[in-house]
Structures are given as C-alpha cells and as structure tokens.
Design a protein around this motif. Structure first.
Motif, short mmCIF file in Angstrom:
data_model
loop_
_atom_site.label_atom_id
_atom_site.label_comp_id
_atom_site.label_asym_id
_atom_site.label_seq_id
_atom_site.Cartn_x
_atom_site.Cartn_y
_atom_site.Cartn_z
N LEU A 84 0.83 -1.22 0.00
CA LEU A 84 0.00 0.00 0.00
C LEU A 84 0.86 1.26 0.00
CD1 LEU A 84 -2.70 -1.08 2.61
CD2 LEU A 84 -2.91 -1.05 0.10
N ASP A 85 0.51 2.23 -0.86
CA ASP A 85 1.22 3.50 -0.89
C ASP A 85 0.60 4.51 0.07
OD1 ASP A 85 3.05 2.74 -2.85
OD2 ASP A 85 1.56 3.10 -4.43
N ASP A 86 -0.70 4.40 0.30
CA ASP A 86 -1.42 5.37 1.13
C ASP A 86 -1.31 4.96 2.60
OD1 ASP A 86 -3.17 7.05 2.41
OD2 ASP A 86 -4.98 6.22 1.48
N PRO A 87 -0.62 5.77 3.43
CA PRO A 87 -0.45 5.39 4.84
C PRO A 87 -1.78 5.32 5.59
CG PRO A 87 0.42 7.61 4.45
CD PRO A 87 0.09 7.03 3.11
N ALA A 88 -2.78 6.10 5.16
CA ALA A 88 -4.10 6.02 5.80
C ALA A 88 -4.71 4.64 5.57
CB ALA A 88 -5.02 7.11 5.26
N GLU A 89 -4.56 4.14 4.35
CA GLU A 89 -5.10 2.82 4.07
C GLU A 89 -4.28 1.73 4.79
OE1 GLU A 89 -5.78 1.76 -0.03
OE2 GLU A 89 -6.66 -0.17 0.53
N ALA A 90 -2.97 1.94 4.91
CA ALA A 90 -2.14 0.97 5.64
C ALA A 90 -2.58 0.87 7.10
CB ALA A 90 -0.66 1.36 5.55
N PHE A 91 -2.81 2.04 7.71
CA PHE A 91 -3.32 2.03 9.09
C PHE A 91 -4.65 1.29 9.15
CE2 PHE A 91 -6.33 3.74 12.14
CZ PHE A 91 -5.66 3.53 13.33
N ALA A 92 -5.55 1.63 8.22
CA ALA A 92 -6.89 1.04 8.22
C ALA A 92 -6.83 -0.49 8.03
CB ALA A 92 -7.75 1.67 7.13
#
Lengths: 218, 218
Positions: A84-92
């Motif tokens: 995942l490139d998006d850290p928000a999605e990685a957290f989610a």
C-alpha cells in the motif's frame, strides 16, 4: 563439537525456549499469571531445571512471551500492508486485521487484552507500528485532524482493546462488521472524509490466513 | 436492644464494611489483588474474624470495592451534569471530568484501569452512565454519526482507559489539555461539527472539588 553438532544444539535450545514461550503465552491467555514455574515447564514438556538456562524469573519469561506474540503478529501485519502506498489505508488495513484477530486467534487476542493497557503506549509491538502508521499518515496530510500523536495512538489502542473485549463478551456479534465500522470511525476522527473512510474500510483485505497463527509463533 | 442502640450497631457495622471496602480499594489500586484476607483486615484495622460477617470471599469484597468506587464517582458526575439540557454537552462534561480524575484521584484511577477492560461493557458504574449519555445524544440528533451504540461506547471507554494510562506513564503531560482534546475528538467522531465540538470542550467545568474524593467513598 563439530559445526553440525553445534547447530543441532542451537536448534534444540531454540526449540526449548520456544516451548517455554508458548506455554507462557497459553497461561497469560487464560489469565493464569500466578502459575508456578514448575507448571509452565510441565506444559512446555521440558525439564524444570532447564527453565533457568533461558530465563532468570517467571516475569522475564512472561515479558518475552508477550513481546514475541505481538512482534510476530506485527511482522505479519507489515507484510500484509507492504503493497500500500497510502499510509491512511495501511493504518486502516492493519486495524481491520487486528480486529479480525480476536475471533481467529482468541489466545493471542487474550494475551493482548491481558497486557493491553500497559502496552498501549509501548515503543514495541503493535503500538509501535500503529504510531508509525499514524505518524506517516499525518506527514502525508492524510490525517489532518490529528493534533497530538500520543492521544491519537491512545484512542486507537483503546479501541482495539475494547473491541476485543466486546467480541469476547458477545460471541454472536459480527466481528468483521464491528472491526470495519470502528476503523471507519477512527479514520473520520483522524480527518479522512466520511465517504472516503467508508470506501477504504470496504476494500478487500488480504487473506487473513496469511497472518501466521499462534502455533507458528516463535 | 433499644432503637438507639440498634442504630449504633448498624452504624458500626456500616463503618466496618466501609473500612474493608476502602482497604480493598487501596490494594486493587496498587495491583495487589493476591493480598491475603488477613492483610486486608489489618489495613482496615478490623478483626480478621469480622471479615466473614460481611463478605464470603475476597473476590466478593474486591467486586464490591470496585463497584462502590465507580458508583460513587458516577453519582458525583450525575450531580455535576444535572444542569445541562444538551446530552452531547453532558457526555462531554462527564468525559472531561473523568479525564481529570487520573491525576486528582490516582488511587481511584488505578482501580478503574486495573478493572477497566472487564468493566468497559458493564451495565453498571461509569460504563452504564456513558451508554445512557451517548444514547440520549443519539436520540436528540446530536450524535448523528453513531451507527452502533456498543461500538461508540467501546471507543469512549477505551479512550478513557488509555488516556489514564498515558497520564500515569507521563506525569509531565498536561492532563486538562489531553482530556479536553480527546473529548473533542470523540464528539467529532460521534457527529458533532468540529467548531462546535471545540467550543463545548472549552466551556468552564464545575469545580472538580465538588467531586467526592476517595476518602469520602462509602
């Protein structure tokens, strides 16, 4: 001793230590932290005397057991979010996967819950990774509403613990839905727009079977 | 026995029971839940034999001690929010006051943290009141983003526990600011607009000295 024999000894030592760690994890999961060392060695099926080759005290073993379980699970989460490139999605994604842990790996979940509050601000294990992910999302401008990293982490770790407790207390409750709803709430709280937060938490997850189970710990 | 003498006996019994409850609260706050009954009676300064006039087991006493502490504090919160018409503000005021508890009444805070996860979904004490307040705010259309009462309560109780732990772990941290920021975050998560959430959490609080202290418990 030949190199081969030396390796064999090393492997045997590692197996004995891992058996003690697993036995301690089982005891912690059952809330039996007052269990005597003798009983731990019996559960581990190793000699009582060998305990002190690996640990000075029971507390030291328990500490190692908790750290081991959470590091192993955290490594798995890292692998499952590496694309995942998006850290928000990685957290989610991590948070949704941790939410799925309670039913799938109840023993590990209970280790987490029994030690959770002390670990919530830890610089190891899942708390370290959650802090890293939240921090990355803040820096990327994705968690614009986070004003204080410690407090954001406190809310996220608190939600992990109480969600786990809720799922254990209410075995009829849909754990996937609950985990995704709480993740969506946290994303909104951190500043992700509501529709996008919803979308992120509906995306397919990697196969949770790729997360190592307790019996492969250590 | 005259009525007056009977009342005197009743009062003495109530004092003995209260002393046992306070001693148990002190032990729980220190995490010493394995303390023997004899030691509890010594701390309470009552005879060992009198213990069993009030409680069948140590577990029963500990249960009573936790419930007593939280009910007393909950009653105080109810009194301190009775003047508010807006259930969102009532939730916020209670949450901000609970956030101030950790430093002001560290023993009671530790009782809460030691038992917090098991109490998070309780139908008593602070969890019952938090559920009542969130539900009222949902019904009044103030917490429009709450889709699931159990999950909203889980996040709120989790945040209470991890905030308390954070404040104990970091004695230098400004507890008033931290409590207000977390409350503001929760209000936003529950659907209160950001500017209004901020405003609510800046409003003056009733004098926290009106919250009874531990030594007046029972």
């Amino acid at each position: 001793m030949t190199e081969q024999a030396g390796n064999r000894v090393d492997r045997r030592k590692a197996r004995t230590r891992a058996a003690l760690v697993r036995a301690a994890q089982a005891c912690i999961a059952e809330g039996r932290t007052t269990v005597p060392i003798l009983e731990i060695t019996q559960i581990a099926d190793v000699g009582m005397g060998s305990f002190y080759n690996y640990f000075e005290t029971k507390e030291q073993l328990f500490q190692a057991a908790v750290e081991d379980a959470l590091e192993t699970f955290g490594d798995a989460l890292d692998a499952l979010t590496a694309d995942l490139d998006d850290p928000a999605e990685a957290f989610a994604r991590s948070f949704r996967l941790v939410g799925r842990l309670h039913r799938r790996q109840p023993e590990l979940s209970k280790v987490l819950l029994h030690n959770g509050l002390a670990l919530a601000g830890s610089d190891q294990g899942l708390a370290r990774r959650a802090r890293r992910d939240i921090e990355a999302a803040v820096h990327a401008g994705r968690f614009a509403a986070v004003r204080d990293l410690d407090l954001a982490l406190a809310v996220a770790t608190g939600a992990t613990l109480t969600l786990g407790q809720l799922l254990h207390d209410h075995p009829d409750r849909d754990d996937l839905e609950a985990a995704d709803l709480i993740t969506e709430d946290l994303l909104r709280m951190f500043g992700v727009p509501a529709d996008e937060a919803h979308d992120i938490c509906q995306r397919p997850l990697p196969d949770p079977d790729d997360v190592p189970r307790r019996d492969s710990v250590a």
